[in-house]
Design an enzyme around this catalytic site. Structure first.
Site, mmCIF file in Angstrom:
data_model
loop_
_atom_site.group_PDB
_atom_site.id
_atom_site.type_symbol
_atom_site.label_atom_id
_atom_site.label_comp_id
_atom_site.label_asym_id
_atom_site.label_seq_id
_atom_site.Cartn_x
_atom_site.Cartn_y
_atom_site.Cartn_z
ATOM 1 N N ASP A 132 35.264 46.017 43.842
ATOM 2 C CA ASP A 132 33.849 45.629 43.928
ATOM 3 C C ASP A 132 32.956 46.846 44.146
ATOM 4 O O ASP A 132 33.393 47.851 44.716
ATOM 5 C CB ASP A 132 33.676 44.614 45.066
ATOM 6 C CG ASP A 132 32.385 43.813 44.937
ATOM 7 O OD1 ASP A 132 31.743 43.886 43.875
ATOM 8 O OD2 ASP A 132 32.030 43.115 45.909
ATOM 9 N N HIS A 186 30.974 49.961 35.622
ATOM 10 C CA HIS A 186 32.191 49.288 35.147
ATOM 11 C C HIS A 186 33.074 50.272 34.370
ATOM 12 O O HIS A 186 34.296 50.258 34.491
ATOM 13 C CB HIS A 186 31.838 48.091 34.256
ATOM 14 C CG HIS A 186 31.061 47.019 34.981
ATOM 15 N ND1 HIS A 186 31.436 46.553 36.220
ATOM 16 C CD2 HIS A 186 29.940 46.328 34.647
ATOM 17 C CE1 HIS A 186 30.576 45.612 36.611
ATOM 18 N NE2 HIS A 186 29.656 45.469 35.676
ATOM 19 N N LEU A 203 56.562 48.902 38.026
ATOM 20 C CA LEU A 203 55.420 48.207 38.633
ATOM 21 C C LEU A 203 54.829 47.147 37.696
ATOM 22 O O LEU A 203 54.663 47.394 36.500
ATOM 23 C CB LEU A 203 54.347 49.245 38.994
ATOM 24 C CG LEU A 203 53.064 48.702 39.598
ATOM 25 C CD1 LEU A 203 52.676 49.521 40.825
ATOM 26 C CD2 LEU A 203 51.913 48.721 38.615
HETATM 27 C C1 IPE Z 1 34.485 39.574 42.987
HETATM 28 O O1 IPE Z 1 33.345 40.375 43.033
HETATM 29 C C2 IPE Z 1 35.028 39.517 41.593
HETATM 30 C C3 IPE Z 1 35.621 40.741 41.081
HETATM 31 C C4 IPE Z 1 35.749 41.875 41.725
HETATM 32 C C5 IPE Z 1 36.134 40.642 39.753
HETATM 33 P P1 IPE Z 1 31.877 39.767 42.909
HETATM 34 O O2 IPE Z 1 30.958 40.928 42.956
HETATM 35 O O3 IPE Z 1 31.799 38.871 41.748
HETATM 36 O O4 IPE Z 1 31.790 38.895 44.229
HETATM 37 P P2 IPE Z 1 30.529 38.337 45.023
HETATM 38 O O5 IPE Z 1 29.637 37.700 44.013
HETATM 39 O O6 IPE Z 1 29.881 39.507 45.682
HETATM 40 O O7 IPE Z 1 31.106 37.390 46.015
HETATM 41 C C1 IPE Z 2 32.833 44.623 40.540
HETATM 42 O O1 IPE Z 2 31.635 45.283 40.700
HETATM 43 C C2 IPE Z 2 33.149 44.340 39.099
HETATM 44 C C3 IPE Z 2 33.120 42.930 38.720
HETATM 45 C C4 IPE Z 2 32.819 41.941 39.491
HETATM 46 C C5 IPE Z 2 33.447 42.637 37.339
HETATM 47 P P1 IPE Z 2 30.243 44.502 40.678
HETATM 48 O O2 IPE Z 2 29.757 44.426 39.284
HETATM 49 O O3 IPE Z 2 30.361 43.222 41.387
HETATM 50 O O4 IPE Z 2 29.335 45.506 41.517
HETATM 51 P P2 IPE Z 2 28.272 45.121 42.609
HETATM 52 O O5 IPE Z 2 28.958 44.266 43.611
HETATM 53 O O6 IPE Z 2 27.165 44.402 41.911
HETATM 54 O O7 IPE Z 2 27.848 46.434 43.175
HETATM 55 MG MG MG Z 3 30.168 42.655 43.314
#
Ligand code: IPE
Ligand code: IPE
Ligand code: MG
Length: 255
Positions: A35, A52, A146
């Site tokens: 995240d 990303h 793995l």
């Molecule tokens: C969780 O992250 C999903 C992934 C890392 C794929 P999100 O960014 O979607 O989660 P919330 O919305 O903060 O809970």
């Molecule tokens: C995690 O990073 C990637 C996915 C959920 C696909 P985010 O895109 O949620 O990044 P933040 O949380 O908005 O910073």
């Molecule tokens: Mg996120």
């Protein structure tokens, strides 16, 4: 940090800059909620997709390090069933990443004996993404190193719901008796049946929630949170998480 990490698994301990890892007690299955990609990008004045893209490179680094340390399975949360709520261009970009990741790194993964898996609802995933993942699964199916398990279009409540629906169907058909439904049976209806329960969960970016990730499987998992955004996560952050794991007392309800 050790730069040369050859024959790691032959020695019992590995000393990094700040801590010593016991290689006989490395968690066998680590799950990661990757995240903070968007916030990483915003901090740099970049579009979210730049985060990303950068995050994809980190997956490679983490897989390499986990493999060196003898981790048996890594489950990486790449896209949740809730992430469809995001703007369409962002979703499209994320869905192209598995193909790009595999195009860039599949030969290395094959060389390192990694087995690629996917866990999630196939419906909704674009066909080019499924094609790339299926090819990777096929080309690595005989590898016994793995397991790199991507949670893609994965949601735990969805997983539990479809597992229970399938089980109910089999009970109706008389294939299994309701009295025979045990925790193990339920576990075998989960999408994680090949990798089992994680021993350690890592979530980056400072958020302290599970966001619909492996609710059944995390019952006794050690949780480890860091403020580091996923694109900044490094091999030594993984070492740190494992070090902390090794210094926790796991009691499973006992004493
Ligand atoms: C969780 O992250 C999903 C992934 C890392 C794929 P999100 O960014 O979607 O989660 P919330 O919305 O903060 O809970
Ligand atoms: C995690 O990073 C990637 C996915 C959920 C696909 P985010 O895109 O949620 O990044 P933040 O949380 O908005 O910073
Ligand atoms: Mg996120």
């Amino acid at each position: 940090m050790l730069n040369k990490l050859t024959n790691l698994t032959k020695t019992k301990k590995v000393t990094t800059e700040n801590f010593e890892l016991d290689l006989s007690r490395v968690p066998s299955h680590i799950a990661v909620i990757m995240d903070g990609n968007g916030r990483w990008a915003r901090k740099r004045g970049l579009p979210r997709i730049a985060g990303h893209r950068e995050g994809m490179k980190v997956v490679r680094k983490v897989v390499k390090r986990a493999n060196e340390l003898g981790v048996k399975a890594l489950t990486m949360y790449a896209f949740s069933t809730e992430n469809w709520k995001r703007p369409k261009p962002e979703v499209e970009f994320i869905m192209k990443l598995p193909e790009q990741f595999l195009m860039a790194y599949l030969p290395e993964l094959i060389e390192e004996n990694v087995r690629v898996r996917i866990m999630g609802e196939k419906e909704g995933i674009p066909s080019y993404t499924l094609k790339a993942v299926n090819e990777a699964m096929d080309r690595t199916k005989d590898n016994d190193g793995l397991i790199l398990n991507f949670a893609l279009n994965y949601g735990s409540r969805y997983e539990i719901t479809s597992g229970v629906r399938q089980l109910a169907k089999e009970i109706e058909q008389g294939k299994i008796k309701s009295d025979d439904v045990t925790e193990e049976v339920i576990g075998s209806y989960m999408m994680s049946k090949e990798v089992g329960d994680p021993e350690l969960l890592i979530r980056t970016s400072g958020e302290m929630r599970l966001s619909n990730f492996m609710l059944w499987q995390l019952a006794y998992t050690e949780l480890w949170f860091t403020d580091v955004y996923w694109p900044d996560f490094s091999a030594s952050d993984l070492d740190k998480a494992i070090y902390d794991f090794q210094n926790r007392g796991r009691r499973f309800g006992g004493v």
